[in-house]
Scaffold this motif. Structure first.
Motif, PDB file in Angstrom:
ATOM      1  N   UNK A   1      -7.066  73.498  26.866  1.00  0.00           N
ATOM      2  CA  UNK A   1      -7.233  74.823  27.454  1.00  0.00           C
ATOM      3  C   UNK A   1      -7.373  74.684  28.967  1.00  0.00           C
ATOM      4  N   UNK A   2      -6.712  75.559  29.686  1.00  0.00           N
ATOM      5  CA  UNK A   2      -6.789  75.507  31.143  1.00  0.00           C
ATOM      6  C   UNK A   2      -6.145  74.274  31.733  1.00  0.00           C
ATOM      7  N   UNK A   3      -5.244  73.681  30.980  1.00  0.00           N
ATOM      8  CA  UNK A   3      -4.553  72.487  31.466  1.00  0.00           C
ATOM      9  C   UNK A   3      -5.355  71.207  31.355  1.00  0.00           C
ATOM     10  N   UNK A   4      -6.472  71.243  30.630  1.00  0.00           N
ATOM     11  CA  UNK A   4      -7.280  70.034  30.453  1.00  0.00           C
ATOM     12  C   UNK A   4      -7.584  69.816  28.978  1.00  0.00           C
ATOM     13  N   UNK A   5      -7.882  68.584  28.631  1.00  0.00           N
ATOM     14  CA  UNK A   5      -8.252  68.227  27.259  1.00  0.00           C
ATOM     15  C   UNK A   5      -9.768  68.340  27.134  1.00  0.00           C
ATOM     16  N   UNK A   6     -10.204  69.130  26.175  1.00  0.00           N
ATOM     17  CA  UNK A   6     -11.617  69.352  25.922  1.00  0.00           C
ATOM     18  C   UNK A   6     -12.075  68.539  24.724  1.00  0.00           C
ATOM     19  N   UNK A   7     -13.299  68.060  24.798  1.00  0.00           N
ATOM     20  CA  UNK A   7     -13.940  67.370  23.691  1.00  0.00           C
ATOM     21  C   UNK A   7     -15.151  68.215  23.303  1.00  0.00           C
ATOM     22  N   UNK A   8     -15.184  68.673  22.050  1.00  0.00           N
ATOM     23  CA  UNK A   8     -16.241  69.578  21.607  1.00  0.00           C
ATOM     24  C   UNK A   8     -17.026  68.991  20.441  1.00  0.00           C
ATOM     25  N   UNK A   9     -18.305  69.330  20.419  1.00  0.00           N
ATOM     26  CA  UNK A   9     -19.167  68.967  19.302  1.00  0.00           C
ATOM     27  C   UNK A   9     -20.218  70.057  19.189  1.00  0.00           C
ATOM     28  N   UNK A  10     -20.207  70.754  18.063  1.00  0.00           N
ATOM     29  CA  UNK A  10     -21.151  71.852  17.872  1.00  0.00           C
ATOM     30  C   UNK A  10     -20.859  72.985  18.833  1.00  0.00           C
ATOM     31  N   UNK A  11     -21.820  73.288  19.704  1.00  0.00           N
ATOM     32  CA  UNK A  11     -21.642  74.371  20.675  1.00  0.00           C
ATOM     33  C   UNK A  11     -21.331  73.869  22.082  1.00  0.00           C
TER      34      UNK A  11
ATOM     35  N   UNK B   1     -17.005  64.052  33.625  1.00  0.00           N
ATOM     36  CA  UNK B   1     -17.164  65.434  33.171  1.00  0.00           C
ATOM     37  C   UNK B   1     -17.203  66.331  34.400  1.00  0.00           C
ATOM     38  N   UNK B   2     -16.319  67.303  34.422  1.00  0.00           N
ATOM     39  CA  UNK B   2     -16.277  68.283  35.496  1.00  0.00           C
ATOM     40  C   UNK B   2     -16.674  69.656  34.958  1.00  0.00           C
ATOM     41  N   UNK B   3     -16.135  70.006  33.783  1.00  0.00           N
ATOM     42  CA  UNK B   3     -16.443  71.289  33.149  1.00  0.00           C
ATOM     43  C   UNK B   3     -17.342  71.066  31.936  1.00  0.00           C
TER      44      UNK B   3
ATOM     45  N   UNK C   1     -18.810  71.858  24.754  1.00  0.00           N
ATOM     46  CA  UNK C   1     -17.474  71.339  25.057  1.00  0.00           C
ATOM     47  C   UNK C   1     -17.479  70.812  26.483  1.00  0.00           C
ATOM     48  N   UNK C   2     -16.826  69.673  26.709  1.00  0.00           N
ATOM     49  CA  UNK C   2     -16.748  69.066  28.038  1.00  0.00           C
ATOM     50  C   UNK C   2     -15.315  68.655  28.330  1.00  0.00           C
ATOM     51  N   UNK C   3     -14.998  68.620  29.637  1.00  0.00           N
ATOM     52  CA  UNK C   3     -13.647  68.223  30.051  1.00  0.00           C
ATOM     53  C   UNK C   3     -13.668  67.675  31.468  1.00  0.00           C
ATOM     54  N   UNK C   4     -12.643  66.904  31.776  1.00  0.00           N
ATOM     55  CA  UNK C   4     -12.450  66.396  33.136  1.00  0.00           C
ATOM     56  C   UNK C   4     -11.869  67.514  34.002  1.00  0.00           C
ATOM     57  N   UNK C   5     -11.775  67.266  35.291  1.00  0.00           N
ATOM     58  CA  UNK C   5     -11.270  68.260  36.238  1.00  0.00           C
ATOM     59  C   UNK C   5      -9.797  68.557  35.997  1.00  0.00           C
ATOM     60  N   UNK C   6      -9.449  69.833  36.127  1.00  0.00           N
ATOM     61  CA  UNK C   6      -8.067  70.271  36.019  1.00  0.00           C
ATOM     62  C   UNK C   6      -7.609  70.866  37.337  1.00  0.00           C
TER      63      UNK C   6
END
Length: 113
Positions: free
Chosen positions: A58-68, A41-43, A70-75
């Motif tokens: 979004x922003x060139x990365x794949x986001x995984x969200x649950x509720x409020x 997790x970077x973001x 969202x997390x993503x690896x570095x882009x």
């Protein structure tokens, strides 16, 4: 003793075995939101409202969200751009961090602007 199956039976059995193998690998290798939080997790973004989207690009990365959350690896994009694009996809962002560093209030306002 050797058992010989007709050619079509061997092809069918091989197809079923291959399908099960692919299904097993897919199930094992697909991360859940909880796993995404614990590794690479970077973001991290906390949203103002819960999102119905479980995944977003979004922003060139794949986001995984649950509720409020969202997390993503570095882009490859700057955090401000990533935040702005995520906001367009899932809604207003309450907090946004990149590598544990929070986006400044003025930049967060621009992200949501």
């Amino acid at each position: 003793m050797t058992i010989s199956l007709p050619r079509m039976s061997r092809v069918g059995a091989l197809s079923v075995a291959l399908a099960w193998t692919l299904a097993a690998f897919t199930a094992v290798l697909t991360p859940t939101p909880a796993e995404a939080r614990s590794s690479k997790v970077f973001y991290t973004a906390e949203l103002v409202q819960p999102t119905e989207e479980s995944r977003a690009i979004a922003g060139g990365v794949a986001w995984s969200c649950k509720g409020t959350t969202c997390v993503a690896a570095k882009g490859n994009s700057r955090p401000m751009r990533v935040c702005r694009e995520l906001q367009r996809e899932v809604g207003s962002v309450a907090t946004f961090t990149a590598k544990g560093k929070a986006l400044a209030e003025d930049k967060l306002a621009k992200c949501n602007g």
